[in-house]
Design a protein around this motif. Structure first.
Motif, short mmCIF file in Angstrom:
data_model
loop_
_atom_site.label_atom_id
_atom_site.label_comp_id
_atom_site.label_asym_id
_atom_site.label_seq_id
_atom_site.Cartn_x
_atom_site.Cartn_y
_atom_site.Cartn_z
N VAL A 174 26.59 -12.34 -16.35
CA VAL A 174 27.06 -13.50 -15.59
C VAL A 174 28.55 -13.41 -15.27
O VAL A 174 29.00 -13.78 -14.19
CB VAL A 174 26.74 -14.81 -16.34
CG1 VAL A 174 27.59 -14.95 -17.59
CG2 VAL A 174 26.94 -16.00 -15.43
N TRP A 205 35.48 -20.11 -23.14
CA TRP A 205 34.11 -20.11 -23.66
C TRP A 205 33.13 -20.54 -22.59
O TRP A 205 33.32 -21.58 -21.97
CB TRP A 205 34.02 -21.09 -24.85
CG TRP A 205 32.65 -21.46 -25.27
CD1 TRP A 205 31.65 -20.62 -25.66
CD2 TRP A 205 32.12 -22.79 -25.36
NE1 TRP A 205 30.53 -21.34 -26.01
CE2 TRP A 205 30.79 -22.66 -25.83
CE3 TRP A 205 32.64 -24.07 -25.12
CZ2 TRP A 205 29.98 -23.78 -26.05
CZ3 TRP A 205 31.83 -25.17 -25.34
CH2 TRP A 205 30.52 -25.02 -25.80
N TRP A 206 32.13 -19.71 -22.37
CA TRP A 206 31.06 -20.10 -21.45
C TRP A 206 29.80 -19.34 -21.72
O TRP A 206 29.73 -18.54 -22.66
CB TRP A 206 31.50 -20.05 -20.02
CG TRP A 206 32.20 -18.84 -19.49
CD1 TRP A 206 33.37 -18.32 -19.94
CD2 TRP A 206 31.80 -18.05 -18.37
NE1 TRP A 206 33.71 -17.25 -19.15
CE2 TRP A 206 32.77 -17.06 -18.18
CE3 TRP A 206 30.73 -18.10 -17.49
CZ2 TRP A 206 32.69 -16.11 -17.17
CZ3 TRP A 206 30.65 -17.16 -16.47
CH2 TRP A 206 31.63 -16.18 -16.32
N ASP A 238 25.42 -23.39 -29.44
CA ASP A 238 26.59 -22.90 -30.16
C ASP A 238 26.98 -23.97 -31.18
O ASP A 238 26.80 -25.17 -30.94
CB ASP A 238 27.77 -22.65 -29.20
CG ASP A 238 27.69 -21.28 -28.54
OD1 ASP A 238 27.43 -20.30 -29.27
OD2 ASP A 238 27.87 -21.19 -27.32
N ARG A 246 26.25 -19.07 -33.11
CA ARG A 246 25.05 -19.62 -32.48
C ARG A 246 24.19 -20.35 -33.51
O ARG A 246 24.20 -20.03 -34.70
CB ARG A 246 24.23 -18.50 -31.86
CG ARG A 246 24.90 -17.77 -30.74
CD ARG A 246 24.83 -18.44 -29.41
NE ARG A 246 23.50 -18.75 -28.94
CZ ARG A 246 23.22 -19.10 -27.67
NH1 ARG A 246 24.19 -19.18 -26.76
NH2 ARG A 246 22.00 -19.39 -27.31
N GLU A 302 24.25 -19.64 -18.69
CA GLU A 302 23.71 -20.88 -18.13
C GLU A 302 24.75 -21.66 -17.34
O GLU A 302 24.42 -22.26 -16.31
CB GLU A 302 23.19 -21.78 -19.27
CG GLU A 302 21.92 -21.29 -19.94
CD GLU A 302 22.14 -20.25 -21.04
OE1 GLU A 302 23.26 -19.70 -21.12
OE2 GLU A 302 21.20 -19.98 -21.80
N PRO A 358 39.04 -21.58 -27.79
CA PRO A 358 39.11 -21.39 -26.33
C PRO A 358 39.77 -22.59 -25.62
O PRO A 358 39.63 -22.74 -24.41
CB PRO A 358 37.65 -21.22 -25.93
CG PRO A 358 36.86 -21.92 -26.98
CD PRO A 358 37.67 -21.85 -28.25
P1 AMP Z 1 26.40 -15.06 -22.37
O1 AMP Z 1 25.36 -16.00 -21.91
O2 AMP Z 1 25.95 -13.64 -22.43
O3 AMP Z 1 27.70 -15.22 -21.61
O4 AMP Z 1 26.72 -15.44 -23.87
C1 AMP Z 1 27.08 -16.75 -24.17
C2 AMP Z 1 27.38 -16.90 -25.61
O5 AMP Z 1 28.45 -16.02 -25.99
C3 AMP Z 1 27.86 -18.28 -25.96
O6 AMP Z 1 26.81 -19.19 -26.15
C4 AMP Z 1 28.66 -18.02 -27.22
O7 AMP Z 1 27.82 -17.91 -28.34
C5 AMP Z 1 29.28 -16.67 -26.94
N1 AMP Z 1 30.62 -16.82 -26.37
C6 AMP Z 1 30.98 -16.57 -25.10
N2 AMP Z 1 32.31 -16.77 -24.95
C7 AMP Z 1 32.78 -17.16 -26.14
C8 AMP Z 1 34.08 -17.55 -26.64
N3 AMP Z 1 35.15 -17.51 -25.86
N4 AMP Z 1 34.18 -17.93 -27.93
C9 AMP Z 1 33.09 -17.95 -28.73
N5 AMP Z 1 31.85 -17.60 -28.33
C10 AMP Z 1 31.70 -17.21 -27.05
#
Ligand code: AMP
Ligand code: COA
Length: 639
Positions: A295, A398-399, A488, A503, A402, A424
């Motif tokens: 994404v 953080w994202w 999360d 998670r 989705e 974040p």
């Molecule tokens: P994705 O959908 O592959 O982008 O993964 C999303 C997940 O990655 C989130 O629900 C978090 O668990 C983790 N994540 C992404 N960015 C961060 C961040 N800056 N700090 C902590 N966890 C993160």
């Protein structure tokens, strides 16, 4: 309280909260609409409402054509920098427009119509970006599958998306090997129930693929023929709520979730984020060192920089080994990058090979302003290392797949807020973040719980899962009524800073890649010698986490456990792909369970990570945890 007065963040967030529709309605003015949206937010449409209903626009037009019309035709739109093939190429906005017009026409000729799906299985080459934009141009829905996934995963996605056409490259290039994509594509199509009617294959000189008569078409030949006749298509009229793409991401079972992105809200949110969050101006060079299969790549390699009229970089290489840990600094200097967005893992890889950042010496990074990190938790050590050596703000945000853009960030464009390493920072406009307990009761500042977002989600976030409204409700909305469950866990401190700690489901984050341990368990359980199994994510200094599988073999098994463990590693690589990085399989006599039969994965993880642990009161037999600790110790873990 921290001094946040130098940033416009607080006023901006308050303005959004006071009137979300006025806020996003104003942001929508930065998009060229063919028909203005009738409503900014229509709460009676879709699962939880839809953004910009009635609006008509075209994402490719906004990302390409409009910049040519406004005089940016001669500016670089894409810079392809590929240390693994030792090549570079630049496409101006005018050249990009010519390419998307031609490829859009070829897709039409192959029978692709508005609303049809097109699967892409491609490495980081400019043609992949052209392909995404060409789909957007004709109103087709692209679904990009990351090249590190195996044939089986590609087949699952083909069956769910039911594409009319697949666009693929013959191979990908990893530093240590050429990865043949074409045989994987052929295998996936043979495994899938749904059969695409055509494949357009980009033959790369490093390894050509064998073409299937009657189904496969040579990309370069078709392109040359169409370009010679001046063939091309104009932009289709696309509804704001029509899908732009479907991107599959790991769910809590082996079956991936098809995250759907709409047309209007996506453009509005990304355009807003480029200016206000990333602080980027049109004409600047923005580099997101991810892959178009994720994404982050969709949003910040392709769509957001182009919607903003920036130059975006397509980097086919790694942070280290292509050729050395100075690769990122070379690219930043050479292409005058103003902001880099990457995963903390990439920096950890550089730090490991070049702890003193000696490869920075002599590099002119004077135009480089900000480093953005996301994809996994940014550990304070990595942040401080980068700040010390690069002398620019290092911004964690953080994202999730989705949401499509940041839920929490430090909005550089609105004025930087004080950084707290490990956080974040704060909720972006559009997101009202709460931390709640299991009964959905809000928790006080500083207390860990589930992180949820008050509905509606802002523009740009998924309106639903691809053709699965019910699964969308069950996965995200049912547990905390009125809220979106992020899955999360974390807390919000007294300054409103969000801390995302991990998670709440079976998803693990391996080198910034999201993977389901449940999916890996399904693969292990399919081995004929495995009676039961559990997969957990264990701490890893480079990748953050890596998967670790524990298996109990069937009684009477006489083959050596070491051989079976090797077969299990190969099986996960074969079924899910090398990206799973599944290299640890341990045979145990039994798995630790509660009296009701639940496997104690959390406690196993603590043991493996050398964190303090105690046997839960509900454990069936406390000895089982000691056995796990013993096995881990023998293999060098948890000591
Ligand atoms: P994705 O959908 O592959 O982008 O993964 C999303 C997940 O990655 C989130 O629900 C978090 O668990 C983790 N994540 C992404 N960015 C961060 C961040 N800056 N700090 C902590 N966890 C993160
Ligand atoms: N096609 C085929 N195979 C791929 C692939 C692709 N597009 N991408 C990765 N792989 C393979 C790798 O070759 C590796 O195979 P191996 O087991 O034979 O070595 C395996 O998948 C695991 O890849 P990766 O997790 O990338 O590990 P690595 O050891 O090759 O590299 C890093 C480690 C840290 C350099 C690398 O993970 C990295 O650059 N991470 C940044 C993460 C990132 O950008 N995430 C995106 C979210 S923001």
């Amino acid at each position: 309280m921290l001094d946040q007065s130098r940033s416009r963040y607080a006023q901006t967030y308050a303005r959004w909260k006071a009137d979300p529709e006025a806020f996003w309605g104003a942001a929508a003015k930065d998009i060229d609409w063919i028909a203005q949206p009738g409503t900014v937010f229509d709460k009676d449409h879709g699962v939880y409402g839809r953004w910009f209903t009635g609006g008509v626009a075209n994402t490719c037009y906004n990302a390409v054509d409009r910049h040519v019309s406004s005089g940016r035709g001669g500016q670089a739109a894409l810079i392809y920098d590929s240390p693994v093939t030792d090549s570079k190429r630049t496409l101006t906005y005018s050249e990009l427009l010519a390419e998307v017009r031609v490829l859009g026409a070829i897709l039409r000729d192959l029978g692709v119509e508005k609303g049809d799906r097109v699967v892409l299985y491609m490495p980081m080459v400019p043609e992949a970006v052209v392909a995404m934009l060409a789909c957007a141009r004709i109103g087709a829905v692209h679904s990009v599958v990351f090249g590190g996934f195996a044939a089986n995963e590609l087949a699952t996605r083909i069956d769910d998306a039911r594409p009319k056409v697949v666009l693929a490259a013959s191979c990908g290039i990893e530093p240590n090997r050429v990865v043949p994509y074409k045989p994987l594509l052929d295998l996936a199509i043979s495994m899938a129930q749904h059969k695409p009617s055509a494949c357009l294959v980009l033959q790369r000189p490093q390894l050509a693929g064998t073409m299937v008569e009657g189904r496969d078409h040579d990309w370069a030949e078709r392109r040359a023929a169409a370009a010679a006749t001046g063939y091309g298509v104009d932009c289709a009229l696309v509804g704001a709520t029509d899908p732009l793409y479907v991107l599959y991401t790991s769910g809590t079972t082996g079956k991936p979730k098809g995250v759907m992105r709409d047309t209007g809200g996506h453009m509005v949110a990304l355009r807003w984020s480029m200016e206000n969050l990333y602080g980027i101006r049109p004409g600047e060079v923005f580099w997101c060192a991810s892959d178009i299969g994720w994404v982050v790549g969709h949003s910040y390699i392709v769509y957001a920089p182009l919607l903003m009229g920036c130059t975006t970089l397509i980097y086919e290489g790694k942070p280290v080994g292509t050729p050395d840990p100075g690769a990122f600094w070379r690219v930043i200097e050479e292409h005058k990058v103003v902001a880099l967005f990457t995963a903390p893992t990439a920096l950890r890889a550089i730090k490991k090979e070049d702890p003193e950042a000696t490869h920075l010496a002599g590099r002119d990074l004077s135009q480089f302003r900000t480093l953005f990190l996301a994809g996994e938790r940014a550990d304070p050590d990595t942040i401080h290392w980068a700040e010390n050596h690069l002398k620019v703000p290092v911004i964690d945000h953080w994202w999730q797949t989705e949401t499509g853009w940041a839920i929490a960030a430090n909005p550089v464009g609105l004025g930087l807020l004080p950084v707290k390493a490990g956080s974040p920072t704060v909720a972006m406009p559009g997101y009202e973040i709460h931390v709640v307990d299991e009964a959905a009761k809000p928790l006080p500042a500083g207390v860990m719980g589930s992180i949820v977002i008050k509905l509606p989600l802002p523009p740009g976030c998924l309106p639903t899962l691809w053709q699965q409204d019910e699964r969308f409700r069950e996965s995200y909305l049912d547990e905390f009524p009125g809220y979106y469950k992020t899955s999360d866990a974390g807390f919000i401190d007294e300054d409103g800073y969000v801390f995302v700690m991990g998670r709440t489901d079976d998803i693990i984050n391996v080198a910034g890649h999201r993977l389901s341990t449940g999916g890996m368990e399904e693969v292990l359980a399919s081995h004929p010698d495995v009676a039961e199994c559990a997969v957990i994510g264990v701490k890893d200094a480079l990748k953050g986490e890596v998967p670790c599988g524990f298996v109990v073999l069937k009684a009477g098994e006489r083959r050596s456990p070491a051989i079976i463990e090797k077969e299990l590693v190969a099986l996960v690589r074969d079924r899910i792909g090398p990206v799973a990085a599944f290299k640890l399989a341990f045979t145990v006599n039994r798995l630790p369970k509660t009296r009701s039969g639940k496997i104690l994965r959390g406690t196993m993880k603590k043991i493996a990570d050398s964190d303090p642990w105690t046997a839960p009161a509900t454990i069936d037999d406390a000895g089982t945890l000691e056995e796990i600790a013993e096995v881990l110790k023998e293999r060098g873990f948890g000591v």
